[in-house]
Scaffold this motif. Structure first.
Motif, mmCIF file in Angstrom:
data_model
loop_
_atom_site.group_PDB
_atom_site.id
_atom_site.type_symbol
_atom_site.label_atom_id
_atom_site.label_comp_id
_atom_site.label_asym_id
_atom_site.label_seq_id
_atom_site.Cartn_x
_atom_site.Cartn_y
_atom_site.Cartn_z
ATOM 1 N N THR A 72 12.339 10.370 0.667
ATOM 2 C CA THR A 72 11.557 10.883 1.781
ATOM 3 C C THR A 72 10.145 10.330 1.670
ATOM 4 O O THR A 72 9.607 10.191 0.560
ATOM 5 N N LEU A 73 9.537 10.030 2.809
ATOM 6 C CA LEU A 73 8.174 9.505 2.830
ATOM 7 C C LEU A 73 7.191 10.652 3.056
ATOM 8 O O LEU A 73 7.301 11.397 4.034
ATOM 9 N N GLU A 74 6.235 10.811 2.140
ATOM 10 C CA GLU A 74 5.143 11.769 2.297
ATOM 11 C C GLU A 74 3.829 10.994 2.409
ATOM 12 O O GLU A 74 3.641 9.976 1.744
ATOM 13 N N TRP A 75 2.919 11.479 3.271
ATOM 14 C CA TRP A 75 1.640 10.791 3.421
ATOM 15 C C TRP A 75 0.511 11.809 3.585
ATOM 16 O O TRP A 75 0.733 12.959 3.983
ATOM 17 N N GLU A 76 -0.679 11.381 3.243
ATOM 18 C CA GLU A 76 -1.853 12.219 3.418
ATOM 19 C C GLU A 76 -3.077 11.331 3.649
ATOM 20 O O GLU A 76 -3.171 10.226 3.119
ATOM 21 N N VAL A 77 -3.985 11.843 4.475
ATOM 22 C CA VAL A 77 -5.269 11.192 4.713
ATOM 23 C C VAL A 77 -6.314 11.931 3.893
ATOM 24 O O VAL A 77 -6.443 13.150 3.983
ATOM 25 N N GLY A 87 1.700 14.734 6.189
ATOM 26 C CA GLY A 87 2.944 14.654 6.956
ATOM 27 C C GLY A 87 4.063 14.111 6.095
ATOM 28 O O GLY A 87 3.849 13.656 4.969
ATOM 29 N N ARG A 88 5.266 14.176 6.611
ATOM 30 C CA ARG A 88 6.431 13.620 5.932
ATOM 31 C C ARG A 88 7.465 13.233 6.968
ATOM 32 O O ARG A 88 7.498 13.769 8.081
ATOM 33 N N ARG A 89 8.323 12.300 6.610
ATOM 34 C CA ARG A 89 9.376 11.837 7.498
ATOM 35 C C ARG A 89 10.455 11.151 6.669
ATOM 36 O O ARG A 89 10.248 10.795 5.507
ATOM 37 N N ALA A 124 6.935 7.734 -1.839
ATOM 38 C CA ALA A 124 8.378 7.846 -1.675
ATOM 39 C C ALA A 124 8.879 8.809 -2.745
ATOM 40 O O ALA A 124 8.724 8.544 -3.941
ATOM 41 N N VAL A 125 9.430 9.949 -2.309
ATOM 42 C CA VAL A 125 9.866 10.989 -3.254
ATOM 43 C C VAL A 125 11.361 11.225 -3.089
ATOM 44 O O VAL A 125 11.949 10.971 -2.027
ATOM 45 N N LEU A 126 11.980 11.724 -4.155
ATOM 46 C CA LEU A 126 13.411 12.020 -4.106
ATOM 47 C C LEU A 126 13.666 13.155 -3.115
ATOM 48 O O LEU A 126 12.995 14.194 -3.144
ATOM 49 N N HIS A 138 8.063 11.738 -7.577
ATOM 50 C CA HIS A 138 7.473 10.537 -6.994
ATOM 51 C C HIS A 138 8.118 9.290 -7.592
ATOM 52 O O HIS A 138 8.036 9.056 -8.808
ATOM 53 N N VAL A 139 8.752 8.497 -6.760
ATOM 54 C CA VAL A 139 9.366 7.248 -7.213
ATOM 55 C C VAL A 139 8.387 6.089 -7.067
ATOM 56 O O VAL A 139 8.314 5.205 -7.924
ATOM 57 N N ALA A 140 7.625 6.080 -5.975
ATOM 58 C CA ALA A 140 6.673 4.999 -5.715
ATOM 59 C C ALA A 140 5.564 5.534 -4.822
ATOM 60 O O ALA A 140 5.756 6.490 -4.069
ATOM 61 N N TRP A 141 4.393 4.899 -4.904
ATOM 62 C CA TRP A 141 3.277 5.299 -4.051
ATOM 63 C C TRP A 141 2.373 4.097 -3.817
ATOM 64 O O TRP A 141 2.425 3.093 -4.522
ATOM 65 N N GLU A 142 1.541 4.238 -2.808
ATOM 66 C CA GLU A 142 0.523 3.223 -2.536
ATOM 67 C C GLU A 142 -0.636 3.897 -1.815
ATOM 68 O O GLU A 142 -0.469 4.960 -1.204
#
Length: 337
Positions: A72-77, A87-89, A124-126, A138-142
């Motif tokens: 799942t994609l998680e994001w934050e500003v 948000g997440r999607r 990108a989280v499980l 958390h598997v990956a982040w940027e």
């Protein structure tokens, strides 16, 4: 690990350990992860991200056999490290090696707060539990800087009072620089002294085994001793104050007095008593290698809680910072050793 530079025919048994058992810099002897473990996790992550616009993100599946439907994609500003939008999607089930583009519903401010900077952090989280990690891992982040213009924060300078020492005072705080050596000798808040000793320039540190080179006559430490870095003679050249900025210029002389290290320290004092310190150093050719450039600020006993805005939460350096996020972090001082 050893890598391949030992040669294909290297006899690992003769050295008593297999390369798969070597994790120097990654975990400790008790398997506690070192900061290098998080650096390795970041650079070897099986998912990559590319930033196109604030609303468009490219996701690259670097797995050899897995699609991305388990993530799942998680994001934050972030605004100066504080989340202001999240948000997440779902992530499309991209095949191994493929790239997919997703849109994020970001609403960026037309103009940022004075002095603020903005970042987008994606992870990108499980999406479900696995035998090796739970859902949400958390598997990956940027992290990407966002194109938000922010006006410069206004300065609120104080004019220092000239006494036997150079003083700058405000509501509930007091700073004092010694006129004899130009060092910040006192920093008081609510009548409590914060400094254990004056703040001073520092250009030396304790040598390590690599610096000693097992007693080699031309080791780094022998050069430091020969150049006088271990016993610098400090001389005050200038102490002045104007519009809330205290300027200190000093020279630190080694064995060659004609080629001193010249240091200019400008401390800007804001109305709330906070300090912004800028240090400029000119090192002559007489010092081919300087082990440390900075300031030593020794606080009085009792300070244990530490908070900072920058990369973290683990230690990082200019050549090892890929695995450290920009944000606001809190740790105990004893955890920073």
């Amino acid at each position: 690990g050893y890598g391949n530079d030992l040669g294909e025919n290297f006899d690992y048994e003769s050295c008593g350990e297999h390369p798969s058992q070597v994790l120097n810099g990654i975990v400790g002897a008790d398997l506690d992860p070192h900061p290098g473990a998080f650096e390795a996790k970041k650079v070897q992550a099986p998912v990559g991200f590319a930033f196109e616009t604030p609303a468009k993100l490219t996701i690259w599946n670097k797995h050899h056999t897995l699609t991305l439907d388990h993530l799942t994609l998680e994001w934050e500003v972030l605004e100066n490290g504080h989340p202001i939008r999240t948000g997440r999607r779902e992530i499309p089930a991209a095949r191994p090696g493929d790239k997919v583009r997703v849109e994020l519903l970001l609403q960026l401010p037309a103009e940022g707060k004075p002095g603020a900077e903005y970042f987008l952090t994606v992870r990108a989280v499980l999406s479900r539990d696995f035998p090796w990690a739970a859902a949400g891992h958390h598997v990956a982040w940027e992290q990407f800087p966002l194109p938000v213009r922010s006006p410069v924060a206004p300065l609120r300078p104080f004019r220092p009072a000239q006494t036997s020492a150079l003083e700058v005072t405000g509501k509930g705080w007091r700073l004092e620089w010694s006129t004899s050596d130009g060092l910040l000798s006192s920093w008081q808040v609510a009548g409590v002294e914060w400094l254990a000793e004056p703040m001073r320039e520092i250009f030396y540190r304790a040598p390590t085994d690599n610096d000693w080179l097992i007693g080699y006559a031309h080791s780094y430490h022998k050069e430091w001793e020969a150049n006088g870095l271990t016993r610098l003679d400090r001389r005050l050249c200038e102490l002045s104050a104007s519009d809330g900025v205290v300027r200190v210029v000093s020279e630190l002389r080694g064995t060659d007095p004609t080629q001193p290290i010249r240091c200019c320290l400008e401390t800007r004092v804001d109305a709330d008593g906070s300090l912004a310190i800028e240090q400029q150093v000119v090192i002559p050719a007489a010092f081919p290698l300087v082990p440390r450039i900075g300031l030593m600020l020794t606080l009085a006993p009792g300070f244990e809680d530490l908070a900072w805005y920058g990369r973290g939460p683990w230690e990082n350096y200019v050549d090892r910072k890929t695995g450290a996020l920009i944000g606001r972090w809190q740790r105990k001082v004893s955890e920073m050793l």
